[in-house]
Design an enzyme around this catalytic site. Structure first.
Site, PDB file in Angstrom:
ATOM      1  N   GLU A 143      13.885 -16.273  -5.874  1.00 17.04           N
ATOM      2  CA  GLU A 143      14.880 -17.213  -5.369  1.00 17.04           C
ATOM      3  C   GLU A 143      16.294 -16.661  -5.423  1.00 17.04           C
ATOM      4  O   GLU A 143      17.142 -17.009  -4.586  1.00 17.04           O
ATOM      5  CB  GLU A 143      14.789 -18.527  -6.144  1.00 17.04           C
ATOM      6  CG  GLU A 143      13.489 -19.315  -5.901  1.00 17.04           C
ATOM      7  CD  GLU A 143      12.277 -18.775  -6.642  1.00 17.04           C
ATOM      8  OE1 GLU A 143      12.446 -17.937  -7.564  1.00 17.04           O
ATOM      9  OE2 GLU A 143      11.143 -19.179  -6.296  1.00 17.04           O
ATOM     10  N   PHE A 200      13.993 -25.050  -7.678  1.00 16.80           N
ATOM     11  CA  PHE A 200      14.300 -23.622  -7.764  1.00 16.80           C
ATOM     12  C   PHE A 200      15.657 -23.319  -7.130  1.00 16.80           C
ATOM     13  O   PHE A 200      16.368 -22.413  -7.587  1.00 16.80           O
ATOM     14  CB  PHE A 200      13.179 -22.795  -7.143  1.00 16.80           C
ATOM     15  CG  PHE A 200      11.827 -23.164  -7.695  1.00 16.80           C
ATOM     16  CD1 PHE A 200      11.639 -23.250  -9.072  1.00 16.80           C
ATOM     17  CD2 PHE A 200      10.761 -23.464  -6.862  1.00 16.80           C
ATOM     18  CE1 PHE A 200      10.411 -23.608  -9.597  1.00 16.80           C
ATOM     19  CE2 PHE A 200       9.526 -23.827  -7.382  1.00 16.80           C
ATOM     20  CZ  PHE A 200       9.345 -23.900  -8.743  1.00 16.80           C
TER      21      PHE A 200
HETATM   22  C1  LIG Z   1       9.999 -20.002  -9.663  1.00 16.44           C
HETATM   23  C2  LIG Z   1       8.950 -20.523  -8.750  1.00 16.44           C
HETATM   24  N1  LIG Z   1       9.091 -20.330  -7.425  1.00 16.44           N
HETATM   25  C3  LIG Z   1       8.177 -20.842  -6.575  1.00 16.44           C
HETATM   26  C4  LIG Z   1       7.103 -21.552  -7.041  1.00 16.44           C
HETATM   27  C5  LIG Z   1       6.107 -22.171  -6.087  1.00 16.44           C
HETATM   28  N2  LIG Z   1       4.844 -21.483  -6.171  1.00 16.44           N
HETATM   29  C6  LIG Z   1       3.813 -21.954  -6.921  1.00 16.44           C
HETATM   30  S1  LIG Z   1       2.514 -20.928  -6.940  1.00 16.44           S
HETATM   31  C7  LIG Z   1       3.278 -19.824  -5.922  1.00 16.44           C
HETATM   32  C8  LIG Z   1       2.599 -18.560  -5.537  1.00 16.44           C
HETATM   33  C9  LIG Z   1       2.838 -17.522  -6.549  1.00 16.44           C
HETATM   34  O1  LIG Z   1       1.915 -16.502  -6.493  1.00 16.44           O
HETATM   35  P1  LIG Z   1       0.576 -16.527  -7.359  1.00 16.44           P
HETATM   36  O2  LIG Z   1       0.833 -17.240  -8.608  1.00 16.44           O
HETATM   37  O3  LIG Z   1       0.057 -15.147  -7.396  1.00 16.44           O
HETATM   38  O4  LIG Z   1      -0.295 -17.429  -6.417  1.00 16.44           O
HETATM   39  P2  LIG Z   1      -1.900 -17.635  -6.361  1.00 16.44           P
HETATM   40  O5  LIG Z   1      -2.572 -16.352  -6.693  1.00 16.44           O
HETATM   41  O6  LIG Z   1      -2.232 -18.717  -7.306  1.00 16.44           O
HETATM   42  O7  LIG Z   1      -2.165 -18.063  -4.946  1.00 16.44           O
HETATM   43  C10 LIG Z   1       4.549 -20.286  -5.574  1.00 16.44           C
HETATM   44  C11 LIG Z   1       5.485 -19.585  -4.690  1.00 16.44           C
HETATM   45  C12 LIG Z   1       6.993 -21.739  -8.433  1.00 16.44           C
HETATM   46  N3  LIG Z   1       6.009 -22.461  -8.957  1.00 16.44           N
HETATM   47  N4  LIG Z   1       7.927 -21.209  -9.264  1.00 16.44           N
END
Ligand SMILES: Cc1ncc(C[n+]2csc(CCOP(=O)(O)OP(=O)(O)O)c2C)c(N)n1
Ligand SMILES: [Mg+2]
Lengths: 294, 330
Positions: B74, B99
């Site tokens: 962010e 965020f």
């Molecule tokens: C600081 C922050 N930015 C954005 C999010 C929104 N968000 C939740 S999960 C995610 C994807 C992050 O990647 P990953 O944890 O590898 O995802 P997954 O493998 O579970 O699909 C995002 C952008 C968050 N929770 N925290």
């Protein structure tokens, strides 16, 4: 009070340890499917992918007392990836820290098991994650503080590959190496997936191993769905990292939906949609592929 | 599973807070931004791994060459948005409100607001629009952002507000923050003689007994509650103030300067939001009245299903109706 310690398990032969961990991982996967069904959707793919990592840590690595999650001498396991709570709850149940029957309240009103993991709700949940990229910073502080107080506990932090996008993760990585936190271990679930799609398309993080090495960590990359490889990686940490004051990271390539072909073969999605009639199929496929595990 | 009564679940409410059967419009922000970009080549879209969850993916599909995926980073998102604006383009940068407000405040403040750049910040899940708990509930985003000089803050009610706001945000000088409603967004204001004007509050309906001053999705609730209060023979006026800053004190204070009960309704903490904005404007104009704040309590909120939580914290139509009836008695 029962206490589990990593050293208490070491008299077991490696093949026995692998069997125990694999059985636990199998049960964690079943728990995750049952919990996913409660919500009708959710982070089931992640939980299935990370089950072997979670089982290895809880069955084989952590020192803790199931009946006393606040025990001062416990190792700390920090889940910064809040949405992976579904998998973590399953592991906590498997570890005897929360009752298995409680899992069916996952994500429901007034449950101790919210969709996004929080320390204020759940025994055994050390931090409130969910805003991704916080966990490793807290882990650095815990590791420094424990060492300062002359205590011997280890600190583990579970991260997702998406968390490698956040600058704060790398601030913490540098801090951990600078302060020679050999008792700090990070586990990264490299499922190659993020919210908007495959990690490679969202923000290229490779070469991951070289990055951690450049930051001064003892880095190993393994198949995170191969329990034998996980055990071997964790076993090497005491000599290669702890003994020399180097933080360690186990980079785990995992498969979203692992153990359930229906989900393994579905288009990867951060928030996987599973139809009402598919849950039983998932359970059946998991059981069928388990070679008689219990 | 052995339970007989279906429990309310968190995830069932992730996609939308629209009531069943309500008229909705799909991804109004994404479509409005894509239309604007058809006309103005300076429009670009950025996100921090939340394109699909902020309706930015609609823009990305229609203008792939003008969409920039910054990853879940962010600080980079807003620093880079500043860079786009510094070099002549008009960025819209999306993430969740929490965020934008908490994670990247310094980048927004110093790289964007201080040089007064035309960067438009799009914040998903404002206030209490997710049951995920404090990590995702932006209950104090307005309080945080109101203190930032130069930043315009918009809290739209519905799809119509959003569609009409997007071109005005791009046209206005300086940075803006839009509290996004995403997915299937209710369409409500088309039934009133109304159009969105940046910086203006509008009287949606008149009433003898009570004046509601509201913003965001709480205007939708205010209009419903006004109908329900009519059944109790209480006549309610509704003033919708989608621009929180700069606040249209002229219009709003004029309305509350009467002997009617004043109620503010906001999807935000009662600290630092619409209630305190109005209170300050009233004091400055030496207007005094009893004002009942309907908003979120000054605490970290529970996790759970949205309908449960909106009831628990007094944002539901039933809860509003009860609060107003009690307020009239005292
Ligand atoms: C600081 C922050 N930015 C954005 C999010 C929104 N968000 C939740 S999960 C995610 C994807 C992050 O990647 P990953 O944890 O590898 O995802 P997954 O493998 O579970 O699909 C995002 C952008 C968050 N929770 N925290
Ligand atoms: Mg991932």
């Amino acid at each position: 009070m029962t206490t589990y310690t990593a050293s208490g398990r070491s008299p077991l032969r490696v093949d026995q340890r692998i069997e125990e961990i694999s059985d636990a991982a199998y049960r964690i996967r079943h728990h995750a499917l049952n919990m996913g069904e409660v919500q009708g959707q959710g982070y089931v793919g992640q939980a299935l992918g990370a089950a072997d990592m979670l089982a290895t840590v809880y069955c084989d690595q952590l020192t803790y007392q199931p009946g006393n999650p606040g025990w001062e001498e416990r190792d700390r396991f920090l889940l910064s990836t809040g949405h992976y709570a579904i998998g973590h709850y399953a592991a906590l149940a498997e570890a005897g820290i929360i009752p298995i029957e409680e899992l069916e309240t996952y994500g429901s009103d007034d449950s101790r098991l919210p969709m996004s993991g929080m320390s204020t709700y759940t025994p055994g949940m050390e931090i409130s994650g969910g805003s991704l990229g916080h966990g490793l910073t807290i882990a650095v502080g815990m590791a420094l503080s424990l060492r300062h107080q002359g205590r011997a506990q280890r600190v583990f932090n579970f991260l997702s590959d998406g968390e490698l996008d956040e600058g704060s993760t790398w601030e913490a990585a540098m801090g951990a190496a600078h302060h020679q936190l050999g008792h700090l271990t990070a586990l990264v679930d490299i499922n190659a997936l993020q919210a908007d799609g495959p990690t490679a398309g969202v923000l290229r993080t490779e070469p991951v191993t070289e990055k951690w090495e450049a930051f001064g960590w003892y880095a190993q990359r393994v198949d995170g769905n191969d329990v034998g490889a996980l055990v071997e990686a964790f076993d090497s940490i005491s000599e290669q990292a702890q003994a020399v004051g180097r933080p360690s990271v186990v980079l785990c390539d995992t498969k979203v939906g692992r153990g359930v072909p229906l989900l393994e073969n579905r288009e990867k999605a951060h928030f996987m949609r599973i139809e009402d009639n598919e849950w039983q199929i998932c359970r059946d496929q998991l059981s069928a592929g388990s070679q008689g595990r219990k | 599973m052995s339970t007989t009564k279906p429990r309310l679940k968190t995830s069932a409410m992730i996609a939308s807070f629209a009531d069943p059967g309500q008229k909705t419009s799909s991804a109004p922000f994404g479509h409005a931004l894509a239309r604007l970009a058809d006309e103005d080549p300076r429009i670009v879209g950025l996100t921090a791994d939340l394109g699909k969850y902020t309706d930015m993916h609609i823009f990305a599909q229609q203008h792939p060459e003008r969409f920039f995926q910054m990853g879940m980073a962010e600080q980079l998102l807003f620093g880079a948005a500043a860079g786009f604006a510094e070099t002549g383009l008009i960025p819209f940068a999306s993430t969740y409100s929490v965020f934008a407000a908490r994670r990247a405040y310094d980048f927004l403040c110093l790289d964007i607001a201080e040089p007064n750049l035309n960067v438009n910040v799009i914040g998903g899940l404002p206030g209490l629009t997710t049951g995920y708990g404090p990590s995702h509930q932006a209950t104090e985003d307005i309080a945080i952002f109101r203190g930032m000089p130069n930043l315009t803050i918009v809290d739209p009610c519905d799809s119509l507000d959003i569609e009409q706001a997007v071109p005005q945000l791009a046209a206005s000088e300086g940075p803006t923050y839009l509290r996004l409603l995403r997915g299937k967004v209710p369409t409500v204001l088309d039934e009133y003689d109304y159009s969105f004007e940046l910086g203006k509050a509008k009287v949606l309906r008149t009433g003898r007994d009570v004046v509601f001053v509201s913003s965001g999705l709480m205007t939708m609730r205010a209009l419903e509650a006004a109908k329900s209060l009519a059944e109790h023979h209480v006549n309610v006026a509704v003033v919708h103030s989608p621009t929180i800053k700069p606040f249209d004190a002229e219009t709003v204070v004029n309305e509350v300067d009467s002997n009617r009960l004043v109620v503010t309704l906001e999807n935000h903490s009662v600290v630092g939001g619409l209630y305190e904005t109005l209170a300050a404007a009233m004091v400055a104009r030496q207007v005094s009245a009893k004002v009942i704040p309907i908003g979120l309590p000054d605490q970290f909120l529970d996790a759970g299903a949205l309908p449960t939580l909106h009831d628990r914290y007094g944002l539901s139509v039933d809860a509003i109706t009860a609060t107003v009836l009690a307020g009239l008695e005292n």
